[in-house]
Write a protein that holds these residues in place. Sequence first.
Motif, mmCIF file in Angstrom:
data_model
loop_
_atom_site.group_PDB
_atom_site.id
_atom_site.type_symbol
_atom_site.label_atom_id
_atom_site.label_comp_id
_atom_site.label_asym_id
_atom_site.label_seq_id
_atom_site.Cartn_x
_atom_site.Cartn_y
_atom_site.Cartn_z
ATOM 1 N N GLN A 203 -9.932 42.260 -63.357
ATOM 2 C CA GLN A 203 -10.188 41.982 -64.775
ATOM 3 C C GLN A 203 -8.987 41.431 -65.538
ATOM 4 O O GLN A 203 -9.147 40.508 -66.346
ATOM 5 C CB GLN A 203 -10.714 43.244 -65.468
ATOM 6 C CG GLN A 203 -11.290 42.971 -66.860
ATOM 7 C CD GLN A 203 -12.444 41.982 -66.838
ATOM 8 O OE1 GLN A 203 -13.354 42.102 -66.016
ATOM 9 N NE2 GLN A 203 -12.406 40.990 -67.721
ATOM 10 N N PRO A 204 -7.762 41.955 -65.328
ATOM 11 C CA PRO A 204 -6.616 41.373 -66.045
ATOM 12 C C PRO A 204 -6.434 39.878 -65.779
ATOM 13 O O PRO A 204 -6.091 39.122 -66.692
ATOM 14 C CB PRO A 204 -5.426 42.187 -65.529
ATOM 15 C CG PRO A 204 -6.023 43.490 -65.148
ATOM 16 C CD PRO A 204 -7.371 43.156 -64.584
ATOM 17 N N ILE A 205 -6.663 39.447 -64.536
ATOM 18 C CA ILE A 205 -6.562 38.018 -64.231
ATOM 19 C C ILE A 205 -7.683 37.252 -64.923
ATOM 20 O O ILE A 205 -7.463 36.172 -65.492
ATOM 21 C CB ILE A 205 -6.599 37.788 -62.705
ATOM 22 C CG1 ILE A 205 -5.334 38.347 -62.054
ATOM 23 C CG2 ILE A 205 -6.739 36.288 -62.382
ATOM 24 C CD1 ILE A 205 -5.311 38.245 -60.545
ATOM 25 N N ILE A 206 -8.890 37.806 -64.890
ATOM 26 C CA ILE A 206 -10.019 37.179 -65.587
ATOM 27 C C ILE A 206 -9.699 37.024 -67.069
ATOM 28 O O ILE A 206 -9.970 35.978 -67.672
ATOM 29 C CB ILE A 206 -11.303 38.010 -65.396
ATOM 30 C CG1 ILE A 206 -11.756 37.960 -63.934
ATOM 31 C CG2 ILE A 206 -12.424 37.492 -66.306
ATOM 32 C CD1 ILE A 206 -12.936 38.862 -63.615
ATOM 33 N N ASP A 207 -9.101 38.048 -67.660
ATOM 34 C CA ASP A 207 -8.753 38.009 -69.089
ATOM 35 C C ASP A 207 -7.775 36.873 -69.390
ATOM 36 O O ASP A 207 -7.916 36.168 -70.399
ATOM 37 C CB ASP A 207 -8.148 39.345 -69.531
ATOM 38 C CG ASP A 207 -9.159 40.485 -69.516
ATOM 39 O OD1 ASP A 207 -10.377 40.199 -69.521
ATOM 40 O OD2 ASP A 207 -8.737 41.661 -69.503
ATOM 41 N N VAL A 208 -6.766 36.695 -68.504
ATOM 42 C CA VAL A 208 -5.787 35.614 -68.692
ATOM 43 C C VAL A 208 -6.482 34.259 -68.610
ATOM 44 O O VAL A 208 -6.243 33.367 -69.440
ATOM 45 C CB VAL A 208 -4.658 35.705 -67.649
ATOM 46 C CG1 VAL A 208 -3.781 34.454 -67.703
ATOM 47 C CG2 VAL A 208 -3.816 36.939 -67.871
ATOM 48 N N LEU A 209 -7.353 34.098 -67.618
ATOM 49 C CA LEU A 209 -8.054 32.825 -67.446
ATOM 50 C C LEU A 209 -8.947 32.533 -68.646
ATOM 51 O O LEU A 209 -8.974 31.402 -69.152
ATOM 52 C CB LEU A 209 -8.885 32.848 -66.160
ATOM 53 C CG LEU A 209 -8.098 32.999 -64.850
ATOM 54 C CD1 LEU A 209 -9.050 33.083 -63.672
ATOM 55 C CD2 LEU A 209 -7.119 31.848 -64.665
ATOM 56 N N GLU A 210 -9.664 33.531 -69.118
ATOM 57 C CA GLU A 210 -10.542 33.339 -70.273
ATOM 58 C C GLU A 210 -9.745 32.991 -71.526
ATOM 59 O O GLU A 210 -10.167 32.152 -72.325
ATOM 60 C CB GLU A 210 -11.390 34.592 -70.503
ATOM 61 C CG GLU A 210 -12.473 34.794 -69.442
ATOM 62 C CD GLU A 210 -13.313 36.032 -69.687
ATOM 63 O OE1 GLU A 210 -12.907 36.863 -70.540
ATOM 64 O OE2 GLU A 210 -14.368 36.171 -69.036
ATOM 65 N N SER A 211 -8.592 33.625 -71.698
ATOM 66 C CA SER A 211 -7.749 33.343 -72.871
ATOM 67 C C SER A 211 -7.219 31.914 -72.845
ATOM 68 O O SER A 211 -6.855 31.370 -73.890
ATOM 69 C CB SER A 211 -6.603 34.341 -72.973
ATOM 70 O OG SER A 211 -5.667 34.152 -71.916
ATOM 71 N N ASN A 212 -7.139 31.334 -71.649
ATOM 72 C CA ASN A 212 -6.687 29.940 -71.510
ATOM 73 C C ASN A 212 -7.857 28.973 -71.313
ATOM 74 O O ASN A 212 -7.638 27.823 -70.955
ATOM 75 C CB ASN A 212 -5.725 29.832 -70.332
ATOM 76 C CG ASN A 212 -4.349 30.410 -70.625
ATOM 77 O OD1 ASN A 212 -3.478 29.719 -71.144
ATOM 78 N ND2 ASN A 212 -4.170 31.696 -70.343
ATOM 79 N N GLU A 213 -9.077 29.488 -71.534
ATOM 80 C CA GLU A 213 -10.296 28.698 -71.456
ATOM 81 C C GLU A 213 -10.485 28.054 -70.078
ATOM 82 O O GLU A 213 -10.943 26.924 -69.951
ATOM 83 C CB GLU A 213 -10.332 27.619 -72.555
ATOM 84 C CG GLU A 213 -10.284 28.227 -73.955
ATOM 85 C CD GLU A 213 -10.350 27.174 -75.043
ATOM 86 O OE1 GLU A 213 -10.176 25.982 -74.747
ATOM 87 O OE2 GLU A 213 -10.591 27.556 -76.207
#
Length: 254
Positions: free
Chosen positions: A240-250
């Motif tokens: 999830q932390p990696i997913i969160d980073v990717l989502e924050s960078n669209e």
Amino acid sequence: MFTEERLNEILNILNTYGKVKVKDLSKKFNVTEDCIRKDLKQLEHAGKLKRTYGGAIQIRESSQLYDISEREKIDISTKSIIAKKALELIQDRETIFLDLSTINILIAKSILTTQKRITVVTNMLEIANILAKAANNITVVVASGVLNKSLNGFIGSSTNDFIKKYKFDKSFIGSCGIDAFDKSITTFEIEDGITKATIIQSSKKTFLVMENKKFFVDGNYKFAMIDDINAIITDEKPNQPIIDVLESNEIELI
């Protein structure tokens, strides 16, 4: 909580989030910041992490450099999942780029089964040879230049000059690893990295094709940052932390 339990929990947090902060750990475990610093020092001496100012980060695995012929034999089922996803994204009449990647070899093989009219540009000899067997609906263009025998493809200034003349609808780029937390995407060869960067600059939409395990390893040369790409096609979702980073960078995760 015993010291050993605290050390294990610190490693669990680190493996989940990629980094830890002394201040946050002090509050979480209700101990002094000096106590946490000693914990981090002990874990660093054990080779479990790398201390930084105010905290610590993971020691990431370095990816190993193998010839294409050796890498083709590894993780075939996983790479096939990625190739299938990629084929579904390619639309009729698009011009795409497949760069030096064993996953892209499998994408090329899957293209042989499609009825879509596609122009495929590649700098990889094996991909060109595979698509030479394709029906007339597939147009193949080879970005030639200096042949790198270990990569079985063309890289260098003349290859890059050729690529710059195109505007690809979609490009599919291989990678040795990605670090979501420092946002870097890596490969081994500098010239290969420069060519990958050129492909990205010449693409309307760029897809990174990579196995999930590559979220945790690095190559030697940073050829792009995650905000340079549009999406990552992988076999399964990362934590999830990696997913969160990717989502924050669209960054779309496929």
